[in-house]
Design an enzyme around this catalytic site. Structure first.
Site, short mmCIF file in Angstrom:
data_model
loop_
_atom_site.label_atom_id
_atom_site.label_comp_id
_atom_site.label_asym_id
_atom_site.label_seq_id
_atom_site.Cartn_x
_atom_site.Cartn_y
_atom_site.Cartn_z
N ARG A 121 0.89 -1.25 -0.03
CA ARG A 121 -0.15 -0.06 0.05
C ARG A 121 0.85 1.28 0.11
O ARG A 121 0.52 2.18 -0.76
CB ARG A 121 -0.84 -0.11 1.24
CG ARG A 121 -1.74 1.14 1.48
CD ARG A 121 -2.77 1.09 2.50
NE ARG A 121 -3.69 0.08 2.22
CZ ARG A 121 -4.26 -0.92 2.90
NH1 ARG A 121 -3.89 -1.01 3.80
NH2 ARG A 121 -5.17 -1.81 2.22
N TYR A 122 1.85 1.39 0.89
CA TYR A 122 2.56 2.53 0.71
C TYR A 122 3.84 2.35 0.12
O TYR A 122 4.39 1.19 -0.19
CB TYR A 122 3.28 2.70 2.44
CG TYR A 122 2.10 2.79 3.30
CD1 TYR A 122 1.25 4.03 3.58
CD2 TYR A 122 1.65 1.71 4.08
CE1 TYR A 122 0.39 4.30 4.49
CE2 TYR A 122 0.56 2.00 5.05
CZ TYR A 122 -0.01 3.18 5.10
OH TYR A 122 -1.10 3.35 6.06
N ARG A 125 7.24 0.08 1.78
CA ARG A 125 7.16 -0.85 2.81
C ARG A 125 6.07 -1.73 2.31
O ARG A 125 4.90 -1.58 1.81
CB ARG A 125 6.86 -0.49 4.20
CG ARG A 125 5.81 0.76 4.47
CD ARG A 125 6.02 1.63 5.51
NE ARG A 125 5.07 2.50 6.03
CZ ARG A 125 5.07 3.64 5.36
NH1 ARG A 125 5.63 3.94 4.45
NH2 ARG A 125 4.04 4.48 5.71
N CYS A 134 -3.91 -17.59 14.52
CA CYS A 134 -3.63 -17.00 15.90
C CYS A 134 -3.57 -17.91 16.84
O CYS A 134 -4.44 -18.80 16.86
CB CYS A 134 -4.54 -15.87 15.97
SG CYS A 134 -4.11 -14.31 14.88
N CYS A 138 -9.33 -12.80 18.26
CA CYS A 138 -9.82 -11.45 18.90
C CYS A 138 -11.08 -11.20 18.22
O CYS A 138 -11.13 -11.31 16.99
CB CYS A 138 -8.63 -10.58 18.71
SG CYS A 138 -7.01 -10.74 19.44
N CYS A 141 -11.02 -8.40 15.58
CA CYS A 141 -9.94 -8.40 14.58
C CYS A 141 -10.64 -7.76 13.08
O CYS A 141 -11.51 -8.23 12.65
CB CYS A 141 -9.69 -10.06 14.20
SG CYS A 141 -8.40 -10.14 13.03
N ARG A 143 -9.39 -8.65 10.26
CA ARG A 143 -9.21 -9.67 9.21
C ARG A 143 -10.02 -11.00 9.59
O ARG A 143 -9.58 -12.02 9.56
CB ARG A 143 -7.61 -9.83 9.11
CG ARG A 143 -7.00 -9.12 8.54
CD ARG A 143 -5.31 -9.32 8.29
NE ARG A 143 -4.66 -8.28 7.88
CZ ARG A 143 -3.72 -7.71 8.49
NH1 ARG A 143 -2.89 -8.54 9.47
NH2 ARG A 143 -2.93 -6.71 8.32
N ASP A 302 -12.25 -0.65 12.95
CA ASP A 302 -12.33 -0.56 11.52
C ASP A 302 -13.75 -1.01 11.26
O ASP A 302 -14.27 -1.49 12.17
CB ASP A 302 -11.32 -1.76 10.75
CG ASP A 302 -9.74 -1.22 10.95
OD1 ASP A 302 -9.66 -0.31 10.54
OD2 ASP A 302 -9.18 -2.09 10.87
N ASP A 339 -7.78 3.88 10.15
CA ASP A 339 -7.13 3.14 8.87
C ASP A 339 -8.31 3.51 7.94
O ASP A 339 -9.36 2.84 7.99
CB ASP A 339 -6.72 1.56 9.22
CG ASP A 339 -5.69 1.33 8.44
OD1 ASP A 339 -5.28 1.90 7.42
OD2 ASP A 339 -5.10 0.32 8.86
N LYS A 346 -3.31 4.71 7.02
CA LYS A 346 -3.77 5.46 8.35
C LYS A 346 -3.65 7.06 8.10
O LYS A 346 -2.62 7.31 7.92
CB LYS A 346 -2.67 4.79 9.30
CG LYS A 346 -2.50 3.38 9.50
CD LYS A 346 -1.35 2.72 10.39
CE LYS A 346 -1.19 1.48 10.11
NZ LYS A 346 -0.70 0.77 8.81
#
Length: 439
Positions: A121-122, A125, A134, A138, A141, A143, A302, A339, A346
């Site tokens: 995206r950037y 990076r 995981c 969570c 989350c 995702r 999000d 985000d 962000k």
């Protein structure tokens, strides 16, 4: 004897002869993760009514349940409905409610994926998805569409595609390993991955995003730390959301990482009825810096499916930032960000501290409400920049000159081009102009 009576009780219900060495074995914790309502009720003594249990079953069919015995031991059973650990770890029927504005992939990570596992995206990076698994799922989350997908535990052949992408894009200087949780990989597989990435000449740093110090601190073993130390500079970001998560075990894990020389950061998510309180957040950031972890980001929750019950107004985040700016050390203050949906990245959100400005003065206010002025220079001579760093009269003493093309807002501020505006591709006014020319 296990750390405390709660942990001893939980361990004995899992295996009667459980020893301290078992409890602190991260693989034992994973093998005995709580993934069903029946097992949760058996271990905790918490019982749900028939109707609620049926609703929860439907919830976990769509968004799986998985809690480590360690994290389960942090739940206050006498007040579990209001407990911040329970709310993050268990689940509720509200997760099945999808609002019209919620998205399966709110950050458009899949659209910004040039090859499997990579989100680029950037400019400089990439985010490298190395697992969808995981140690704990969570409930907030972003995702949720991917986490728990056991079909995506990538083989080395799949990971190699991401490595090849990084190697073929010299502008990438920073690689973030994410998931799922990268520390779900074995030490051997993780070392193979780090060795491959750090051997790429233009990669300057690697970051690991993990929640293991929070939900399974025993994963941070001496062996793991010894292996990771071979790949400095390696940065590690974790994810504490509430002061109750900073326990003796988590402190020991953080100490091992800090002593290993890894810069530690923390990314929290602002969650309704979990940490949406200035006093809770201040206590959290203070406990973090006491353990050599710098608060990095405070995320607005999000727009993922089923997270409406976790979201707060942005004003609540601003209120929390007001309680931190000036009221605690600067390095203890995270950056509050949204985000942006659609992959915009962000966006920092802060209280307004500039009240007004003119050609020679800026009017500011501080955290106390004191209003002051800052005098602008009278004789500043603008330095025109054509991005020809090799011939710059500032004589930048750097071996590598950054002459890359500017984009976005930086482009509007740059002197090297004549662009005066950035216009969306579907701008109606320009579309009318094009039709007028055609006519």
């Amino acid at each position: 004897m296990i750390y405390n009576n709660v942990q001893k009780e939980i361990a004995s219900k899992i295996e009667i002869e459980t020893k301290l060495s078992n409890w602190k074995d991260w693989r034992w914790q994973l093998r005995n993760s709580i993934s069903t309502i029946k097992k949760f009720e058996h271990i905790t003594g918490i019982c749900f009514g028939k109707e609620e249990r049926e609703e929860l079953e439907r919830t976990f069919e769509k968004f799986p349940l998985s809690i480590t015995p360690y994290y389960l031991s942090l739940i206050d059973r006498d007040n579990f409905r209001n407990d911040p650990v329970f709310k993050q770890a268990f689940g509720c029927v509200e997760e099945l409610t999808t609002k019209s504005f919620e998205l399966e992939d709110p950050l458009s990570e899949d659209k910004d994926s040039p090859v499997e596992g990579i989100t680029h995206r950037y400019p400089d990076r990439v985010l490298f998805h190395v697992s969808n698994v995981c140690s704990m799922y969570c409930r907030h989350c972003t995702r949720k569409r991917k986490v728990g997908d056991v079909d995506f535990i990538p083989r080395k052949e799949q990971l190699q595609k991401g490595i090849d992408y990084v190697a073929s894009n010299p502008q990438v200087r920073d690689v973030l390993l994410s998931g799922g949780d990268p520390l779900m990989l074995s030490d051997e597989k993780l070392e193979w991955l780090l060795d491959k990435i750090t051997s790429i000449p233009h990669v300057e740093i690697v970051r690991i995003g993990t929640r293991m110090p929070v939900v399974l601190p025993y994963r941070i073993t001496d062996k793991l730390v010894s292996m990771l130390k071979k790949y400095h500079p390696l940065w590690i970001n974790t994810h504490f959301n509430h002061p109750n998560e900073i326990t003796t075990s988590s402190k020991e894990a953080l100490a091992k990482l800090a002593d290993g020389g890894f810069p530690l950061g923390n990314q929290s998510v602002l969650l309704a009825d979990v940490n949406d309180c200035p006093r809770i957040m201040k206590m959290l950031v203070h406990k973090l810096v006491q353990n050599r972890v710098r608060p990095y980001y405070l995320y607005q929750c999000d727009l993922s499916e089923g997270l409406s019950h976790f979201r707060t107004p942005i004003g609540k985040g601003i209120e929390i930032m007001e309680s931190l700016v000036g009221h605690t050390s600067g390095f203890a203050r995270p950056t509050y960000v949204i985000d942006a949906p659609g992959g915009g990245g962000k966006i920092p959100v802060m209280p307004n501290y500039i009240i007004s400005w003119s050609t020679n003065k800026v009017v500011l206010r501080n955290y106390e409400g004191v209003i002051t002025t800052y005098k602008e220079p009278d004789s500043y001579k603008p330095k025109m920049c054509d991005r020809d760093c090799g011939n710059c009269n500032l004589e930048l003493a750097i071996s590598e000159k950054d002459e890359s093309e500017v984009i976005g807002i930086e482009k509007l501020l740059s002197d090297e081009c004549d662009t005066i505006s950035l216009i969306p591709g579907d701008n109606e006014r320009l579309t009318r102009r094009e039709h007028h020319v055609c006519d």
